[in-house]
Design a protein around this motif. Sequence first.
Motif, PDB file in Angstrom:
ATOM      1  N   ALA A 166      58.996  45.742  56.375  1.00  0.00           N
ATOM      2  CA  ALA A 166      58.237  46.669  55.490  1.00  0.00           C
ATOM      3  C   ALA A 166      57.457  47.840  56.636  1.00  0.00           C
ATOM      4  O   ALA A 166      57.361  48.885  56.257  1.00  0.00           O
ATOM      5  CB  ALA A 166      57.322  45.868  54.750  1.00  0.00           C
ATOM      6  N   GLN A 167      57.000  47.056  57.469  1.00  0.00           N
ATOM      7  CA  GLN A 167      56.032  47.744  58.606  1.00  0.00           C
ATOM      8  C   GLN A 167      56.813  48.960  59.320  1.00  0.00           C
ATOM      9  O   GLN A 167      56.721  50.134  59.635  1.00  0.00           O
ATOM     10  CB  GLN A 167      55.175  47.226  59.217  1.00  0.00           C
ATOM     11  N   GLY A 168      57.949  48.300  59.804  1.00  0.00           N
ATOM     12  CA  GLY A 168      58.880  49.243  60.716  1.00  0.00           C
ATOM     13  C   GLY A 168      59.739  50.169  60.178  1.00  0.00           C
ATOM     14  O   GLY A 168      60.218  51.112  60.573  1.00  0.00           O
ATOM     15  N   PHE A 169      60.136  49.834  59.073  1.00  0.00           N
ATOM     16  CA  PHE A 169      61.008  50.862  58.193  1.00  0.00           C
ATOM     17  C   PHE A 169      60.593  51.355  56.814  1.00  0.00           C
ATOM     18  O   PHE A 169      60.299  52.761  56.729  1.00  0.00           O
ATOM     19  CB  PHE A 169      62.296  49.919  58.099  1.00  0.00           C
ATOM     20  N   CYS A 170      60.257  50.414  56.009  1.00  0.00           N
ATOM     21  CA  CYS A 170      59.850  50.967  54.472  1.00  0.00           C
ATOM     22  C   CYS A 170      58.705  51.772  54.722  1.00  0.00           C
ATOM     23  O   CYS A 170      58.605  52.882  54.159  1.00  0.00           O
ATOM     24  CB  CYS A 170      59.736  49.699  53.605  1.00  0.00           C
ATOM     25  N   GLN A 171      57.636  51.491  55.356  1.00  0.00           N
ATOM     26  CA  GLN A 171      56.390  52.361  55.472  1.00  0.00           C
ATOM     27  C   GLN A 171      56.758  53.664  56.121  1.00  0.00           C
ATOM     28  O   GLN A 171      55.655  54.421  55.506  1.00  0.00           O
ATOM     29  CB  GLN A 171      55.230  51.416  56.447  1.00  0.00           C
ATOM     30  N   GLN A 172      57.448  53.805  56.983  1.00  0.00           N
ATOM     31  CA  GLN A 172      57.681  55.079  57.588  1.00  0.00           C
ATOM     32  C   GLN A 172      58.281  56.008  56.534  1.00  0.00           C
ATOM     33  O   GLN A 172      57.799  57.152  56.365  1.00  0.00           O
ATOM     34  CB  GLN A 172      58.582  54.960  58.592  1.00  0.00           C
ATOM     35  N   ILE A 173      59.180  55.426  55.546  1.00  0.00           N
ATOM     36  CA  ILE A 173      59.620  56.355  54.476  1.00  0.00           C
ATOM     37  C   ILE A 173      58.530  56.563  53.657  1.00  0.00           C
ATOM     38  O   ILE A 173      58.384  57.599  53.001  1.00  0.00           O
ATOM     39  CB  ILE A 173      60.794  55.578  53.882  1.00  0.00           C
ATOM     40  N   PHE A 174      57.827  55.650  53.123  1.00  0.00           N
ATOM     41  CA  PHE A 174      56.591  55.793  52.360  1.00  0.00           C
ATOM     42  C   PHE A 174      55.574  56.804  52.817  1.00  0.00           C
ATOM     43  O   PHE A 174      55.105  57.768  52.000  1.00  0.00           O
ATOM     44  CB  PHE A 174      55.758  54.595  51.985  1.00  0.00           C
ATOM     45  N   VAL A 175      55.050  56.849  54.029  1.00  0.00           N
ATOM     46  CA  VAL A 175      54.449  57.898  54.819  1.00  0.00           C
ATOM     47  C   VAL A 175      54.990  59.213  54.525  1.00  0.00           C
ATOM     48  O   VAL A 175      54.334  60.103  54.056  1.00  0.00           O
ATOM     49  CB  VAL A 175      54.372  57.612  56.099  1.00  0.00           C
ATOM     50  N   ALA A 176      56.249  59.370  54.814  1.00  0.00           N
ATOM     51  CA  ALA A 176      56.880  60.572  54.457  1.00  0.00           C
ATOM     52  C   ALA A 176      56.799  61.179  53.222  1.00  0.00           C
ATOM     53  O   ALA A 176      56.339  62.479  52.751  1.00  0.00           O
ATOM     54  CB  ALA A 176      58.227  60.980  55.028  1.00  0.00           C
ATOM     55  N   PHE A 177      56.994  60.391  52.151  1.00  0.00           N
ATOM     56  CA  PHE A 177      56.808  60.550  50.725  1.00  0.00           C
ATOM     57  C   PHE A 177      55.669  60.912  50.320  1.00  0.00           C
ATOM     58  O   PHE A 177      55.277  61.915  49.725  1.00  0.00           O
ATOM     59  CB  PHE A 177      57.340  59.412  50.061  1.00  0.00           C
ATOM     60  N   LEU A 178      54.515  60.290  50.901  1.00  0.00           N
ATOM     61  CA  LEU A 178      53.118  60.228  50.500  1.00  0.00           C
ATOM     62  C   LEU A 178      52.678  61.712  50.797  1.00  0.00           C
ATOM     63  O   LEU A 178      51.969  62.391  50.245  1.00  0.00           O
ATOM     64  CB  LEU A 178      52.189  59.197  50.942  1.00  0.00           C
ATOM     65  N   GLU A 179      53.039  62.057  51.984  1.00  0.00           N
ATOM     66  CA  GLU A 179      52.902  63.346  52.417  1.00  0.00           C
ATOM     67  C   GLU A 179      53.241  64.446  51.623  1.00  0.00           C
ATOM     68  O   GLU A 179      52.264  65.494  51.257  1.00  0.00           O
ATOM     69  CB  GLU A 179      53.611  63.568  53.737  1.00  0.00           C
ATOM     70  N   GLU A 180      54.246  64.488  51.135  1.00  0.00           N
ATOM     71  CA  GLU A 180      54.781  65.365  49.868  1.00  0.00           C
ATOM     72  C   GLU A 180      54.010  65.280  48.657  1.00  0.00           C
ATOM     73  O   GLU A 180      53.568  66.375  48.028  1.00  0.00           O
ATOM     74  CB  GLU A 180      56.314  65.244  49.592  1.00  0.00           C
ATOM     75  N   VAL A 181      53.712  64.140  48.422  1.00  0.00           N
ATOM     76  CA  VAL A 181      53.033  63.825  46.914  1.00  0.00           C
ATOM     77  C   VAL A 181      51.794  64.571  47.059  1.00  0.00           C
ATOM     78  O   VAL A 181      51.077  65.162  46.153  1.00  0.00           O
ATOM     79  CB  VAL A 181      52.831  62.588  46.678  1.00  0.00           C
ATOM     80  N   MET A 182      50.918  64.181  48.432  1.00  0.00           N
ATOM     81  CA  MET A 182      49.583  64.759  48.492  1.00  0.00           C
ATOM     82  C   MET A 182      49.629  66.203  48.218  1.00  0.00           C
ATOM     83  O   MET A 182      48.391  66.855  47.926  1.00  0.00           O
ATOM     84  CB  MET A 182      49.078  64.504  49.827  1.00  0.00           C
ATOM     85  N   GLU A 183      50.684  66.909  48.554  1.00  0.00           N
ATOM     86  CA  GLU A 183      50.868  68.320  48.787  1.00  0.00           C
ATOM     87  C   GLU A 183      51.137  68.920  47.082  1.00  0.00           C
ATOM     88  O   GLU A 183      50.614  70.024  46.672  1.00  0.00           O
ATOM     89  CB  GLU A 183      52.005  69.164  49.665  1.00  0.00           C
ATOM     90  N   VAL A 184      51.882  68.090  46.288  1.00  0.00           N
ATOM     91  CA  VAL A 184      52.722  68.685  45.192  1.00  0.00           C
ATOM     92  C   VAL A 184      51.861  68.265  43.948  1.00  0.00           C
ATOM     93  O   VAL A 184      52.086  68.680  42.868  1.00  0.00           O
ATOM     94  CB  VAL A 184      54.068  68.676  45.109  1.00  0.00           C
ATOM     95  N   GLU A 185      51.232  67.182  44.084  1.00  0.00           N
ATOM     96  CA  GLU A 185      50.787  66.397  42.819  1.00  0.00           C
ATOM     97  C   GLU A 185      49.248  66.619  42.802  1.00  0.00           C
ATOM     98  O   GLU A 185      48.486  66.874  44.027  1.00  0.00           O
ATOM     99  CB  GLU A 185      51.051  65.043  43.064  1.00  0.00           C
ATOM    100  N   GLU A 186      48.487  66.446  41.687  1.00  0.00           N
ATOM    101  CA  GLU A 186      47.060  66.425  41.615  1.00  0.00           C
ATOM    102  C   GLU A 186      46.591  65.021  41.794  1.00  0.00           C
ATOM    103  O   GLU A 186      46.594  64.304  40.723  1.00  0.00           O
ATOM    104  CB  GLU A 186      46.704  67.379  39.912  1.00  0.00           C
ATOM    105  N   LEU A 187      46.073  64.720  42.804  1.00  0.00           N
ATOM    106  CA  LEU A 187      45.579  63.255  42.983  1.00  0.00           C
ATOM    107  C   LEU A 187      44.084  63.300  42.738  1.00  0.00           C
ATOM    108  O   LEU A 187      43.510  64.238  42.859  1.00  0.00           O
ATOM    109  CB  LEU A 187      46.049  62.761  44.267  1.00  0.00           C
TER     110      LEU A 187
END
Length: 551
Positions: A425-446
């Motif tokens: 989870a930390q070595g693989f999945c978390q890296q994908i989530f970080v990249a996804f969250l970066e896009e969400v922070m840009e395009v969504e109203e959080l």
Amino acid sequence: MDNPVKILGPDGKPVSPKPGRASMLAGGGYVPYDAADIYSGHMAEWMPYLWSADGQLNMYRDRIVSRTRDMVRNDGWAAGGITRILDNAIGANFYPVIKPDYRALAAMTGNKAFDASWADAFGRVVEAAWRAWADDPGRYCNMERSQNVSQMMRLAFRHKLVDGDALAVLHWLPERVGAGRAKYATTVQLIDPDRLSNPQLQFDQMSFRGGVVIDAHGAATGYYIRRAHQGDWWSAAQSMTWDLIPRETPWGRPIVVHDFEHDRAGQHRGGAGILAPVLQRLKMLVKYDSTELDAAIVNAIFGAYIESPFDPAMVQDALGSEEYDPALGAYQAARADFHSQRKITLGEVRMPTLFPGEKINAVDATRPASNFRDFEGAVLRNAASGIGISAQQLSNDWSDVNYSSARAALLEAWKTLTRRRDEFAQGFCQQIFVAFLEEVMEVEELPLPGNAPDFIDARAAYSRCHWMGPGRGWIDPVKEKEGAILGIDAGLSTLEHEAAENTGRDWEEILDQRQREIQAFKDRGLPLPTWANIQPAGVPAQKTITEPEAT
């Protein structure tokens, strides 16, 4: 004077006394550790080379992986062991539970609006966005549009278990975003670890090892990835072309995600999956199983045979031809004629009538051998220990264990499974989530308070989460659920912990579902079940009248 008594060694020569300190320092035969002995018959020929972390693996990686894959493809024990780990660690639904570090954000900004309530609201919105991306029926999260995120996580973890590496490249595809199509541009492409290799198959060098480009500090900065697999004959030209893909963007967004289990410092590739230490024994077990099965089949087919006093081919070869012994030819002809005409039956069962001189012999069908089960069990226990699961999980045979021993074995296996899940989870999945969250922070109203830091400045705090997989389950549901209740009541555990570990579900989803079920009982005028008929603190319980009160 009598000769002194001498003690002879196995070779018949007198045993020399242990040398003193001077002899030891001069390089005598005595060493302080048995593990360093180079003179005894047991240790003299055991002289392994002192390899470096990359040197001992990268050169032999392809051979190890090809053998491991062949074993997993064709052996039920090996395939079952990998499946058990995948089902217990990843399962069918692997997702993040968002827990942003609101304390770190509050300390960073001095804004008290970053509190637990904000973290809960932020997490709910991000989890909804993750579900919209990860479980999209269009599967735009996948480069090939063939898998959702949970399926990709399972396949990547399988590569890590079997091949030693989990590898993916994150792409940015805004052309896919649009009405009725993808909602987010972040896309994941899983890469076969075989394609990660040195360009033109060069030997490892100071600047790259096994396809991983490293800097002066040993940190990975890029990856050489073939454009096609070397086994694809239809892409032979592309398989001889390597692309150097950077590890991340200049601002730190992951591009290549590479995860493997580190066994030594200075290691830059996986490649020896979990079956490598037990591969030889499993291969020997396959041969032994096949031999016993072949013998059992032969014995089942040839249950009995007729023995004649003469063998026609042998006797004819010995005599030259039938003309030298006309009686032999006449005997064989009479036998053939006898069996073709003799069909005596009792009911519908044919009676075995033998020609004079013949007799029936039975084949001894003592297969499998008496020690087959014990030998097979010993090999499977050895393999299970090396793989990190219980012997019962590997063999699916629980007939020789009781509740206590089965639970003890599963608890030990669960520690290893949990550790492997968390590391992946930390070595693989978390890296994908970080990249996804970066896009969400840009395009969504959080829900972000004023003066909230940019994602890049507080990436670790915003993306903090833990990953939810399948629960441990129960052997005895009554006993273990009672223990969970006692732990919660004593303050030694929480509903969140028990729900995650035993059921693999989010505790808030359980509470929300219980709330809806209680309201459904009330709406229908049905009496509440026992678990729901609990009064809030300070409110007297309703009195249940079972019989008329005495006046």
